[in-house]
Motif scaffolding. Structure first.
Motif, short mmCIF file in Angstrom:
data_model
loop_
_atom_site.label_atom_id
_atom_site.label_comp_id
_atom_site.label_asym_id
_atom_site.label_seq_id
_atom_site.Cartn_x
_atom_site.Cartn_y
_atom_site.Cartn_z
N GLY A 1 40.25 4.50 -8.79
CA GLY A 1 40.06 4.10 -10.18
C GLY A 1 38.69 3.58 -10.51
O GLY A 1 38.43 3.18 -11.65
N ARG B 1 38.52 0.46 -12.73
CA ARG B 1 38.53 -0.74 -11.89
C ARG B 1 37.13 -1.34 -11.77
O ARG B 1 36.94 -2.55 -11.85
CB ARG B 1 39.08 -0.38 -10.52
N ARG C 1 40.86 1.85 -18.42
CA ARG C 1 40.07 0.70 -17.96
C ARG C 1 39.75 0.90 -16.49
O ARG C 1 40.56 0.58 -15.62
CB ARG C 1 40.81 -0.63 -18.16
N THR D 1 45.00 10.61 -20.10
CA THR D 1 45.75 9.46 -20.59
C THR D 1 45.86 9.63 -22.10
O THR D 1 44.87 9.93 -22.76
CB THR D 1 45.05 8.14 -20.24
N ASP E 1 48.85 4.02 -16.26
CA ASP E 1 47.54 3.54 -15.83
C ASP E 1 47.03 4.50 -14.77
O ASP E 1 47.58 4.57 -13.67
CB ASP E 1 47.66 2.12 -15.27
N ARG F 1 51.65 4.49 -24.32
CA ARG F 1 50.66 5.11 -23.45
C ARG F 1 51.34 5.85 -22.30
O ARG F 1 52.27 5.35 -21.68
CB ARG F 1 49.70 4.07 -22.90
#
Length: 325
Positions: A283, A107, A105, A5, A57, A16
């Protein structure tokens, strides 16, 4: 694949993207897949479709499963022959982007303790003796962390104002790639998306205070930027984690030179245990726990503002962070 990422600079500010590291470059998977679709099916809504498969994401991308991974390979092939699509570049040199945590981030964050050597040495250093409870050999216990404290490579990690014994922890991180429940150990590896490096920074003096309460770590682990992750997420088909060299350096000095071998529980064991009566999701970030010798606690040494901590795991890369005031 080495998934990443990253942020690219734009006139409207940083943007992003998720991508793949190849030959010193970062491939923008959404832009590259749009190029692939435009060639394969001219006139289709290539940008919209690419954006659906490759959102910015990583957890959402992992949820697309086999379809997403197949599309990622097609995007990588397209980037090799197409430099731009719909006004967007398909790849960037490493110095042109800012790497973030591959899972910006997670999960859920679950951190285990699977290395017996660390368990013994850390317990002794924390004043609990070196006798390991028999139950530890039977139950892969873990605590949950705060996903909003995750930072990526080269981020500054401030020392909490209540801490005088600040520490790093060298861990192998595993990321869940499929949704499942009540997963047998024999099938568990099919739920692993890949692996990364996790530096679980710790306030050891606070940990000593909290320990007798029996609630697990709280402010010993929960503080801004306390979990550094990266630099890449290496897919499980490209790495065998049974015996990887794991190194920690502080200001260039080697503090730890260990291996991922000898864990009490494999990641398949952990998945079978956690998924009992509980659904796990793409995630999620799970930690192996600190490798034996992989912390300052075990060495009687602490971090200080200005120190540069580098954690390296064979086949994944090097995660570098600076300790801030």
């Amino acid at each position: 694949m080495k998934l990443a990422t990253f942020e690219i600079p734009t006139s409207a500010g940083p943007l992003r993207r998720i991508g793949a590291a190849m030959d010193g470059r970062l491939i923008d998977l959404a832009a590259a897949y749009a190029a692939h679709l435009d060639r394969a099916d001219p006139g289709c809504d290539a940008q919209r479709l690419a954006g659906l498969l490759f959102p910015p994401d990583m957890a959402l991308f992992l949820g697309s499963g086999i379809l997403g991974r197949h599309a990622a390979h097609e995007a990588i092939e397209a980037a090799a022959v197409t430099g731009e699509a719909f006004g967007a570049r398909t790849s960037y040199a490493a110095h042109e982007v800012r790497l973030l945590a591959p899972l910006a981030r997670p999960r859920v964050m679950r951190d285990f303790l699977t290395f017996e050597g660390h368990m013994k040495q850390a317990s002794r250093a924390l004043g609990r003796g070196d006798q390991i409870p028999a139950l530890w050999y039977e139950v892969p216990a873990y605590y949950k962390g705060d996903p909003d404290t995750v930072v990526g490579p080269d981020a500054i990690v401030p020392v909490p104002q209540y801490c005088e014994k600040f520490d790093f922890e060298l861990e192998l991180g595993m990321v869940i790639g499929r949704r499942g429940k009540n997963i047998p150990k024999s099938e568990a590896e099919g739920y692993i998306a890949g692996y990364t490096i996790w530096n679980d920074f710790s306030a050891r003096d606070q940990q000593t205070r909290e320990g007798p309460l029996g609630m697990g770590p709280s402010k010993a682990k929960d503080f801004d930027a306390g979990n550094a992750v990266g630099p890449y997420l290496v897919t499980s088909d490209e790495i065998d984690v049974r015996q990887l060299r794991m190194i920690a350096r502080v200001n260039g000095e080697v503090w730890t030179d260990a291996t991922s071998a000898g864990r009490q529980f494999s990641f398949a064991d952990l998945i079978a245990h956690v998924s009992q009566a509980e659904t796990i999701y793409p995630g999620e970030l799970w930690g192996s726990g600190t490798v034996t010798g992989g912390s300052g606690l075990e060495l009687g040494r602490w971090l200080h503002p200005g120190d540069v901590v580098e954690l390296e795991i064979e086949g994944i890369g090097t995660l570098r962070n600076r300790v801030g005031p």
